[in-house]
Design a protein around this motif. Structure first.
Motif, PDB file in Angstrom:
ATOM      1  N   ALA A 133      37.416  42.636  39.880  1.00  0.00           N
ATOM      2  CA  ALA A 133      37.315  43.687  38.869  1.00  0.00           C
ATOM      3  C   ALA A 133      36.342  43.291  37.763  1.00  0.00           C
ATOM      4  O   ALA A 133      35.602  44.139  37.243  1.00  0.00           O
ATOM      5  CB  ALA A 133      38.700  43.990  38.288  1.00  0.00           C
ATOM      6  N   LEU A 140      40.914  49.075  44.916  1.00  0.00           N
ATOM      7  CA  LEU A 140      40.112  49.044  43.691  1.00  0.00           C
ATOM      8  C   LEU A 140      38.704  49.574  43.936  1.00  0.00           C
ATOM      9  O   LEU A 140      38.202  50.421  43.172  1.00  0.00           O
ATOM     10  CB  LEU A 140      40.055  47.610  43.157  1.00  0.00           C
ATOM     11  CG  LEU A 140      39.119  47.379  41.962  1.00  0.00           C
ATOM     12  CD1 LEU A 140      39.593  48.152  40.743  1.00  0.00           C
ATOM     13  CD2 LEU A 140      39.024  45.883  41.645  1.00  0.00           C
ATOM     14  N   THR A 174      42.108  46.104  35.218  1.00  0.00           N
ATOM     15  CA  THR A 174      42.539  45.430  36.446  1.00  0.00           C
ATOM     16  C   THR A 174      42.210  43.950  36.320  1.00  0.00           C
ATOM     17  O   THR A 174      41.111  43.586  35.925  1.00  0.00           O
ATOM     18  CB  THR A 174      41.841  46.017  37.678  1.00  0.00           C
ATOM     19  OG1 THR A 174      42.085  47.431  37.730  1.00  0.00           O
ATOM     20  CG2 THR A 174      42.373  45.379  38.952  1.00  0.00           C
ATOM     21  N   CYS A 219      38.159  49.116  35.906  1.00  0.00           N
ATOM     22  CA  CYS A 219      37.868  47.696  36.126  1.00  0.00           C
ATOM     23  C   CYS A 219      38.374  46.838  34.972  1.00  0.00           C
ATOM     24  O   CYS A 219      38.869  45.722  35.185  1.00  0.00           O
ATOM     25  CB  CYS A 219      36.362  47.497  36.303  1.00  0.00           C
ATOM     26  SG  CYS A 219      35.669  48.252  37.791  1.00  0.00           S
ATOM     27  N   VAL A 233      44.179  40.894  43.850  1.00  0.00           N
ATOM     28  CA  VAL A 233      44.503  42.326  43.756  1.00  0.00           C
ATOM     29  C   VAL A 233      44.165  42.986  45.086  1.00  0.00           C
ATOM     30  O   VAL A 233      43.573  42.363  45.979  1.00  0.00           O
ATOM     31  CB  VAL A 233      43.715  43.012  42.613  1.00  0.00           C
ATOM     32  CG1 VAL A 233      44.127  42.454  41.251  1.00  0.00           C
ATOM     33  CG2 VAL A 233      42.207  42.852  42.825  1.00  0.00           C
TER      34      VAL A 233
END
Length: 261
Positions: free
Chosen positions: A126, A98, A121, A118, A93
């Motif tokens: 995460a 994030l 994701t 979190c 990711v």
């Protein structure tokens, strides 16, 4: 007069028939030669062919039993490699985005919002952040220990199946060597039966015996390339996890200092 004409035709007819037969034979031979020139002889077709025909012929020459085992090692090894590559690709990711979003929510004291972010994701980064946020009320040392333990679990999940890939990398050339040894024994048996150590018999047996080794080494090289690529992705994700854990711990420390622990 009529009798003279009939006698003349009787004399000329066999000659004309012979000429016609010769002409037909010549025409048929010419047509066959043209067909052979266009299509080529069966031996030339077998000698040539595309790459798949060459591989098929070598596969049969190298003893279908051992070559099938080497092919199965390639198929199963590639299956594990593709599964790991897909899993690790989906685990990647945008880590910076994030962490920035999580840090912004922690700055706003929106811990539940950071947890939801979190939780929704994918990926190990995460997941580690979510575990830290679950224990945000505990001491910093306990949070760091929780993140470390969960990080080890995530690394184990990423490496799942890699042992099977290593097994197939080792098994493929071993099967090739085994086929080579057995092929050499069979070649010596042929020499014993023929009672003649002619170069033709020895060369044919050795060629067939070494084909399995060649295929086994090629399979191991192919799987090794995929395995190295998988390891590079695992190392990159592990580095992202460590960076994410450090960044999140800084945000957690600031949150605790702001809220008096």
């Amino acid at each position: 007069m009529l009798l003279a004409v009939v006698a003349c035709l009787w004399t000329v007819a066999p000659v004309m028939a012979a000429d016609s037969l010769a002409l037909d034979t010549l025409t048929a031979d010419s047509a066959m030669s043209l067909v052979d020139a266009d299509l080529g002889s069966p031996d030339e077709e077998i000698e040539g062919g595309g790459l798949h025909k060459q591989l098929k012929r070598k596969f049969i020459e190298g003893s279908a039993g051992f070559m099938s085992l080497v092919a199965l090692a390639l198929v199963f090894g590639l299956a594990f490699c593709i599964e790991r590559i897909v899993y690790l690709t989906l685990s990647e990711v945008n880590m910076k985005k994030l962490l920035n979003d999580v840090d912004a929510k922690i700055e706003q004291d929106d811990i539940e919002g950071a947890k939801d972010l979190c939780r929704n994701t994918r990926g190990p980064v995460a997941s580690i952040c979510y575990q830290a946020l679950l224990h945000i009320r505990e001491r910093v040392e306990d949070i760091d220990r929780q993140m470390t333990n969960y990080g080890q679990l995530q690394i184990s999940n990423m490496e799942k199946g890699c042992s099977w890939i290593r097994l197939f990398i080792a098994v493929a050339p071993s099967l090739g060597f085994l086929g080579t040894v057995i092929g050499m024994v069979m070649a010596f048996d042929q020499i014993e039966i023929a009672q003649n150590i002619s170069p033709t018999i020895v060369a044919k047996g050795m060629k067939v015996a070494l084909i399995t080794t060649i295929f086994g080494i090629v399979v191991a090289i192919i799987l090794q390339f995929f395995y190295s690529y998988i390891l590079s992705k695992i190392n990159r994700l592990t580095t992202q996890m460590e960076e994410g854990a450090i960044t999140l711990m800084d945000a957690v420390v600031k949150y605790k200092a702001r809220n008096n622990g």
